[in-house]
Scaffold this active site. Structure first.
Site, mmCIF file in Angstrom:
data_model
loop_
_atom_site.group_PDB
_atom_site.id
_atom_site.type_symbol
_atom_site.label_atom_id
_atom_site.label_comp_id
_atom_site.label_asym_id
_atom_site.label_seq_id
_atom_site.Cartn_x
_atom_site.Cartn_y
_atom_site.Cartn_z
ATOM 1 N N LEU A 18 0.844 -1.198 0.000
ATOM 2 C CA LEU A 18 0.000 0.000 0.000
ATOM 3 C C LEU A 18 0.877 1.244 0.000
ATOM 4 O O LEU A 18 1.884 1.285 0.717
ATOM 5 C CB LEU A 18 -0.858 0.009 1.263
ATOM 6 C CG LEU A 18 -1.754 -1.208 1.465
ATOM 7 C CD1 LEU A 18 -2.324 -1.208 2.880
ATOM 8 C CD2 LEU A 18 -2.883 -1.189 0.436
ATOM 9 N N ASP A 60 3.581 -5.663 2.596
ATOM 10 C CA ASP A 60 3.908 -4.624 3.582
ATOM 11 C C ASP A 60 4.519 -5.185 4.868
ATOM 12 O O ASP A 60 4.669 -4.458 5.856
ATOM 13 C CB ASP A 60 2.637 -3.838 3.937
ATOM 14 C CG ASP A 60 2.282 -2.811 2.865
ATOM 15 O OD1 ASP A 60 3.168 -2.020 2.493
ATOM 16 O OD2 ASP A 60 1.122 -2.806 2.411
ATOM 17 N N GLU A 65 6.210 -2.923 12.764
ATOM 18 C CA GLU A 65 5.642 -2.160 13.871
ATOM 19 C C GLU A 65 4.117 -2.256 13.900
ATOM 20 O O GLU A 65 3.511 -2.133 14.969
ATOM 21 C CB GLU A 65 6.036 -0.691 13.721
ATOM 22 C CG GLU A 65 5.411 0.205 14.753
ATOM 23 C CD GLU A 65 5.930 1.609 14.670
ATOM 24 O OE1 GLU A 65 6.754 1.959 15.517
ATOM 25 O OE2 GLU A 65 5.522 2.355 13.758
ATOM 26 N N ASP A 66 3.504 -2.471 12.739
ATOM 27 C CA ASP A 66 2.043 -2.369 12.687
ATOM 28 C C ASP A 66 1.277 -3.553 13.282
ATOM 29 O O ASP A 66 0.240 -3.346 13.901
ATOM 30 C CB ASP A 66 1.598 -2.065 11.254
ATOM 31 C CG ASP A 66 2.076 -0.678 10.848
ATOM 32 O OD1 ASP A 66 1.997 0.227 11.688
ATOM 33 O OD2 ASP A 66 2.558 -0.519 9.723
ATOM 34 N N ARG A 87 -3.317 -6.417 5.147
ATOM 35 C CA ARG A 87 -2.294 -6.599 6.181
ATOM 36 C C ARG A 87 -2.785 -7.390 7.393
ATOM 37 O O ARG A 87 -1.986 -7.721 8.275
ATOM 38 C CB ARG A 87 -1.756 -5.230 6.636
ATOM 39 C CG ARG A 87 -1.164 -4.399 5.502
ATOM 40 C CD ARG A 87 -0.266 -3.301 6.019
ATOM 41 N NE ARG A 87 0.865 -3.849 6.760
ATOM 42 C CZ ARG A 87 1.704 -3.131 7.497
ATOM 43 N NH1 ARG A 87 1.542 -1.826 7.583
ATOM 44 N NH2 ARG A 87 2.699 -3.704 8.150
ATOM 45 N N ARG A 132 -6.830 3.454 10.122
ATOM 46 C CA ARG A 132 -6.352 2.109 10.441
ATOM 47 C C ARG A 132 -6.722 1.645 11.858
ATOM 48 O O ARG A 132 -6.753 0.443 12.129
ATOM 49 C CB ARG A 132 -4.824 2.058 10.297
ATOM 50 C CG ARG A 132 -4.303 2.397 8.906
ATOM 51 C CD ARG A 132 -4.584 1.310 7.908
ATOM 52 N NE ARG A 132 -4.065 1.649 6.580
ATOM 53 C CZ ARG A 132 -2.850 1.353 6.148
ATOM 54 N NH1 ARG A 132 -2.008 0.696 6.946
ATOM 55 N NH2 ARG A 132 -2.462 1.690 4.948
ATOM 56 N N HIS A 162 -0.582 7.306 9.906
ATOM 57 C CA HIS A 162 -0.516 6.869 11.303
ATOM 58 C C HIS A 162 -0.151 8.044 12.212
ATOM 59 O O HIS A 162 0.457 9.016 11.750
ATOM 60 C CB HIS A 162 0.585 5.812 11.469
ATOM 61 C CG HIS A 162 0.256 4.476 10.881
ATOM 62 N ND1 HIS A 162 1.092 3.813 10.018
ATOM 63 C CD2 HIS A 162 -0.811 3.658 11.067
ATOM 64 C CE1 HIS A 162 0.554 2.650 9.683
ATOM 65 N NE2 HIS A 162 -0.604 2.525 10.300
ATOM 66 N N CYS A 249 8.499 2.297 11.697
ATOM 67 C CA CYS A 249 7.710 1.162 11.164
ATOM 68 C C CYS A 249 8.515 -0.111 11.008
ATOM 69 O O CYS A 249 7.946 -1.200 10.957
ATOM 70 C CB CYS A 249 7.150 1.469 9.786
ATOM 71 S SG CYS A 249 6.778 3.150 9.449
HETATM 72 C C1 CIR Z 1 0.972 0.638 4.852
HETATM 73 O O1 CIR Z 1 0.318 1.471 4.202
HETATM 74 O O2 CIR Z 1 0.449 -0.037 5.721
HETATM 75 C C2 CIR Z 1 2.434 0.475 4.560
HETATM 76 N N1 CIR Z 1 2.673 0.625 3.170
HETATM 77 C C3 CIR Z 1 3.254 1.460 5.340
HETATM 78 C C4 CIR Z 1 3.177 1.234 6.829
HETATM 79 C C5 CIR Z 1 4.025 2.164 7.596
HETATM 80 N N2 CIR Z 1 4.004 1.820 8.969
HETATM 81 C C6 CIR Z 1 4.075 2.673 9.965
HETATM 82 O O3 CIR Z 1 4.045 3.878 9.749
HETATM 83 N N3 CIR Z 1 4.094 2.189 11.182
#
Ligand code: CIR
Length: 254
Positions: A18, A60, A65-66, A87, A132, A162, A249
Protein backbone atom coordinates in the site's frame (compact mmCIF):
# COMPACT_ATOMS: atom_id res chain seq x y z
CA UNK A 1 15.31 1.35 28.06
CA UNK A 2 14.96 -1.13 25.22
CA UNK A 3 17.11 -4.25 24.96
CA UNK A 4 15.64 -6.04 21.95
CA UNK A 5 14.15 -5.42 18.55
CA UNK A 6 12.31 -7.53 16.00
CA UNK A 7 12.62 -6.73 12.29
CA UNK A 8 11.64 -8.60 9.13
CA UNK A 9 13.49 -8.82 5.79
CA UNK A 10 11.54 -7.00 3.05
CA UNK A 11 9.92 -9.28 0.47
CA UNK A 12 10.57 -8.92 -3.24
CA UNK A 13 6.82 -8.16 -3.51
CA UNK A 14 7.21 -4.96 -1.46
CA UNK A 15 6.45 -2.74 -4.45
CA UNK A 16 2.92 -4.21 -4.44
CA UNK A 17 2.24 -2.89 -0.95
CA UNK A 18 0.00 0.00 0.00
CA UNK A 19 1.20 3.50 -0.66
CA UNK A 20 0.00 7.05 -1.12
CA UNK A 21 3.48 8.35 -2.03
CA UNK A 22 4.09 9.31 -5.64
CA UNK A 23 7.79 8.52 -5.51
CA UNK A 24 7.94 5.56 -7.85
CA UNK A 25 8.55 1.88 -7.11
CA UNK A 26 11.20 0.90 -4.56
CA UNK A 27 14.41 -0.71 -5.78
CA UNK A 28 14.50 -4.08 -4.05
CA UNK A 29 18.29 -4.47 -3.80
CA UNK A 30 18.61 -0.96 -2.36
CA UNK A 31 15.81 -1.72 0.10
CA UNK A 32 17.65 -4.84 1.26
CA UNK A 33 20.84 -2.84 1.81
CA UNK A 34 18.96 -0.10 3.66
CA UNK A 35 17.26 -2.69 5.82
CA UNK A 36 20.62 -4.21 6.69
CA UNK A 37 21.98 -0.80 7.68
CA UNK A 38 18.85 -0.14 9.76
CA UNK A 39 19.39 -3.38 11.68
CA UNK A 40 23.05 -2.39 12.16
CA UNK A 41 21.94 0.96 13.57
CA UNK A 42 19.71 -0.80 16.12
CA UNK A 43 22.59 -3.08 17.08
CA UNK A 44 24.92 -0.07 17.47
CA UNK A 45 22.26 1.47 19.72
CA UNK A 46 22.67 -1.54 22.02
CA UNK A 47 19.77 -3.77 20.98
CA UNK A 48 19.79 -7.47 20.30
CA UNK A 49 18.04 -7.67 16.93
CA UNK A 50 15.96 -10.65 15.81
CA UNK A 51 15.59 -10.59 12.02
CA UNK A 52 12.60 -12.59 10.78
CA UNK A 53 12.35 -14.18 7.33
CA UNK A 54 10.57 -12.33 4.54
CA UNK A 55 6.86 -13.00 4.01
CA UNK A 56 6.35 -12.68 0.24
CA UNK A 57 2.57 -13.09 0.54
CA UNK A 58 2.41 -9.87 2.58
CA UNK A 59 4.03 -7.02 0.59
CA UNK A 60 3.91 -4.62 3.58
CA UNK A 61 5.27 -7.11 6.10
CA UNK A 62 8.65 -5.37 6.46
CA UNK A 63 6.71 -2.78 8.51
CA UNK A 64 6.64 -5.00 11.61
CA UNK A 65 5.64 -2.16 13.87
CA UNK A 66 2.04 -2.37 12.69
CA UNK A 67 0.95 -5.92 13.67
CA UNK A 68 2.01 -5.60 17.33
CA UNK A 69 2.67 -3.26 20.25
CA UNK A 70 5.22 -4.33 22.85
CA UNK A 71 5.04 -3.43 26.52
CA UNK A 72 8.72 -2.71 27.20
CA UNK A 73 10.20 -4.56 30.14
CA UNK A 74 7.16 -6.80 30.61
CA UNK A 75 7.71 -8.93 27.51
CA UNK A 76 3.96 -8.78 27.01
CA UNK A 77 2.53 -7.71 23.68
CA UNK A 78 -0.73 -6.53 22.22
CA UNK A 79 -1.28 -8.38 18.96
CA UNK A 80 -2.72 -5.68 16.74
CA UNK A 81 -5.35 -6.14 14.07
CA UNK A 82 -4.14 -4.03 11.15
CA UNK A 83 -6.85 -1.86 9.69
CA UNK A 84 -5.88 -2.48 6.06
CA UNK A 85 -7.44 -5.78 4.86
CA UNK A 86 -4.29 -6.74 2.91
CA UNK A 87 -2.29 -6.60 6.18
CA UNK A 88 -4.65 -8.35 8.62
CA UNK A 89 -2.85 -11.71 8.21
CA UNK A 90 0.46 -10.21 9.33
CA UNK A 91 -0.76 -10.39 12.92
CA UNK A 92 -1.12 -14.19 12.90
CA UNK A 93 2.36 -14.48 11.37
CA UNK A 94 3.81 -12.33 14.15
CA UNK A 95 2.07 -14.11 17.03
CA UNK A 96 4.51 -17.04 17.52
CA UNK A 97 7.45 -14.61 17.57
CA UNK A 98 5.81 -12.60 20.35
CA UNK A 99 4.90 -15.66 22.39
CA UNK A 100 8.61 -16.33 22.99
CA UNK A 101 8.78 -13.22 25.13
CA UNK A 102 5.58 -13.17 27.15
CA UNK A 103 1.81 -13.04 27.16
CA UNK A 104 0.06 -11.92 23.98
CA UNK A 105 -3.23 -10.00 24.09
CA UNK A 106 -5.00 -9.89 20.71
CA UNK A 107 -7.20 -7.06 19.46
CA UNK A 108 -10.42 -8.58 18.18
CA UNK A 109 -12.85 -7.51 15.44
CA UNK A 110 -14.62 -5.16 15.09
CA UNK A 111 -11.63 -3.47 16.68
CA UNK A 112 -8.69 -2.53 14.47
CA UNK A 113 -5.31 -1.21 15.57
CA UNK A 114 -2.03 -0.52 13.76
CA UNK A 115 1.12 -0.26 15.89
CA UNK A 116 2.08 2.78 13.82
CA UNK A 117 -0.70 4.62 15.60
CA UNK A 118 0.75 3.92 19.05
CA UNK A 119 3.31 6.29 20.58
CA UNK A 120 4.74 5.46 24.00
CA UNK A 121 6.03 8.33 26.13
CA UNK A 122 7.01 7.19 29.64
CA UNK A 123 3.98 5.32 30.98
CA UNK A 124 1.52 6.88 28.51
CA UNK A 125 0.44 5.37 25.23
CA UNK A 126 -0.93 7.95 22.78
CA UNK A 127 -3.11 6.18 20.22
CA UNK A 128 -4.08 7.75 16.91
CA UNK A 129 -7.68 7.13 15.88
CA UNK A 130 -7.21 6.95 12.13
CA UNK A 131 -8.32 5.08 9.03
CA UNK A 132 -6.35 2.11 10.44
CA UNK A 133 -7.17 2.26 14.16
CA UNK A 134 -10.75 2.57 15.36
CA UNK A 135 -12.33 3.40 18.71
CA UNK A 136 -13.13 -0.26 19.45
CA UNK A 137 -9.47 -1.14 18.89
CA UNK A 138 -8.43 1.71 21.15
CA UNK A 139 -10.79 0.61 23.95
CA UNK A 140 -9.48 -2.98 23.81
CA UNK A 141 -5.90 -1.70 23.80
CA UNK A 142 -6.63 0.56 26.79
CA UNK A 143 -8.11 -2.35 28.77
CA UNK A 144 -4.90 -4.38 28.29
CA UNK A 145 -2.36 -1.66 29.04
CA UNK A 146 -4.34 -0.47 32.10
CA UNK A 147 -3.51 -3.81 33.69
CA UNK A 148 0.20 -3.10 33.25
CA UNK A 149 0.02 0.37 34.77
CA UNK A 150 -0.02 2.41 31.56
CA UNK A 151 -2.38 5.23 30.59
CA UNK A 152 -3.86 5.27 27.07
CA UNK A 153 -4.88 8.57 25.47
CA UNK A 154 -6.82 8.69 22.18
CA UNK A 155 -5.64 11.18 19.56
CA UNK A 156 -8.33 11.47 16.83
CA UNK A 157 -6.77 12.40 13.51
CA UNK A 158 -8.55 13.62 10.39
CA UNK A 159 -5.65 13.06 8.00
CA UNK A 160 -2.36 11.24 7.63
CA UNK A 161 -1.55 7.53 7.70
CA UNK A 162 -0.52 6.87 11.30
CA UNK A 163 0.00 8.93 14.45
CA UNK A 164 3.75 8.27 14.25
CA UNK A 165 3.85 9.51 10.67
CA UNK A 166 3.50 12.91 12.34
CA UNK A 167 4.86 12.77 15.88
CA UNK A 168 7.63 10.89 17.71
CA UNK A 169 9.75 11.11 20.83
CA UNK A 170 13.22 12.62 20.45
CA UNK A 171 13.92 12.82 24.20
CA UNK A 172 12.10 11.73 27.36
CA UNK A 173 10.23 15.05 27.55
CA UNK A 174 10.34 16.14 23.90
CA UNK A 175 8.41 15.25 20.76
CA UNK A 176 9.18 16.10 17.16
CA UNK A 177 5.91 16.86 15.38
CA UNK A 178 4.48 18.06 12.11
CA UNK A 179 2.86 21.49 12.21
CA UNK A 180 -0.54 19.77 12.20
CA UNK A 181 0.12 18.00 15.50
CA UNK A 182 2.46 20.44 17.24
CA UNK A 183 -0.35 22.36 18.94
CA UNK A 184 -2.50 19.38 19.90
CA UNK A 185 -3.64 19.57 23.54
CA UNK A 186 -2.81 15.88 24.10
CA UNK A 187 0.90 16.78 23.99
CA UNK A 188 0.78 19.96 26.08
CA UNK A 189 2.95 18.44 28.83
CA UNK A 190 5.85 17.90 26.39
CA UNK A 191 8.34 20.15 24.76
CA UNK A 192 7.43 20.16 21.08
CA UNK A 193 9.84 20.70 18.20
CA UNK A 194 8.02 21.41 14.94
CA UNK A 195 9.47 19.78 11.89
CA UNK A 196 9.87 22.14 8.89
CA UNK A 197 6.94 21.82 6.48
CA UNK A 198 9.08 20.65 3.57
CA UNK A 199 10.71 18.00 5.77
CA UNK A 200 7.50 16.49 7.19
CA UNK A 201 8.70 12.92 6.55
CA UNK A 202 11.49 13.48 9.09
CA UNK A 203 8.94 13.69 11.94
CA UNK A 204 9.40 9.91 11.89
CA UNK A 205 12.66 9.82 13.86
CA UNK A 206 13.31 6.89 16.21
CA UNK A 207 14.76 7.21 19.70
CA UNK A 208 16.49 4.02 20.85
CA UNK A 209 17.89 4.49 24.34
CA UNK A 210 20.72 7.05 23.93
CA UNK A 211 20.66 7.04 20.12
CA UNK A 212 18.35 8.99 17.84
CA UNK A 213 17.89 7.52 14.37
CA UNK A 214 17.22 10.27 11.84
CA UNK A 215 16.28 9.68 8.18
CA UNK A 216 18.84 10.75 5.60
CA UNK A 217 18.19 13.86 3.56
CA UNK A 218 16.55 16.23 6.04
CA UNK A 219 19.24 18.76 7.06
CA UNK A 220 17.01 21.25 8.84
CA UNK A 221 15.41 18.60 11.02
CA UNK A 222 18.84 17.10 11.69
CA UNK A 223 20.01 20.46 13.00
CA UNK A 224 16.91 20.82 15.20
CA UNK A 225 17.43 17.46 16.91
CA UNK A 226 21.22 17.44 17.05
CA UNK A 227 21.49 19.07 20.46
CA UNK A 228 18.95 16.86 22.26
CA UNK A 229 21.65 14.90 24.06
CA UNK A 230 21.26 11.73 22.00
CA UNK A 231 23.88 10.29 19.70
CA UNK A 232 22.67 10.81 16.12
CA UNK A 233 22.67 7.92 13.63
CA UNK A 234 21.51 8.71 10.11
CA UNK A 235 19.74 5.93 8.21
CA UNK A 236 18.67 6.06 4.59
CA UNK A 237 15.04 4.91 4.24
CA UNK A 238 14.36 6.23 0.73
CA UNK A 239 13.01 2.90 -0.58
CA UNK A 240 10.66 2.41 2.38
CA UNK A 241 9.44 5.99 2.07
CA UNK A 242 8.16 5.08 -1.38
CA UNK A 243 5.80 2.67 0.42
CA UNK A 244 4.82 5.22 3.13
CA UNK A 245 7.18 3.65 5.66
CA UNK A 246 9.88 5.11 7.87
CA UNK A 247 12.22 4.46 10.76
CA UNK A 248 9.70 3.50 13.44
CA UNK A 249 7.71 1.16 11.16
CA UNK A 250 10.67 -1.10 10.51
CA UNK A 251 11.02 -2.56 14.01
CA UNK A 252 9.36 -3.53 17.27
CA UNK A 253 11.41 -2.37 20.24
CA UNK A 254 11.10 -3.70 23.78
C1 CIR B 1 0.97 0.64 4.85
O1 CIR B 1 0.32 1.47 4.20
O2 CIR B 1 0.45 -0.04 5.72
C2 CIR B 1 2.43 0.48 4.56
N1 CIR B 1 2.67 0.62 3.17
C3 CIR B 1 3.25 1.46 5.34
C4 CIR B 1 3.18 1.23 6.83
C5 CIR B 1 4.02 2.16 7.60
N2 CIR B 1 4.00 1.82 8.97
C6 CIR B 1 4.08 2.67 9.97
O3 CIR B 1 4.05 3.88 9.75
N3 CIR B 1 4.09 2.19 11.18
Amino acid sequence: MFSRAITRIPPQSMSQGLTTAALGAPDFETALAQHKDYCAALTEAGLSVQILDALPEYPDSVFVEDPAVMLPGDGAAVLALPGAPSRTGEAAAMRPELEQYGDVFPIEAPGTLDGGDVLLMGKTFFVGITSRTNRAGFEQFKDVVDRFGYRAVPVPLAAGLHLKTDINAVAEDTVLASAALAARPEFRDYRVITVPGDEAYAANCLLVNETLLVPEGFPRTLKLVSNMGAKIRIVDTSEFRKMDGGLTCLSLRF
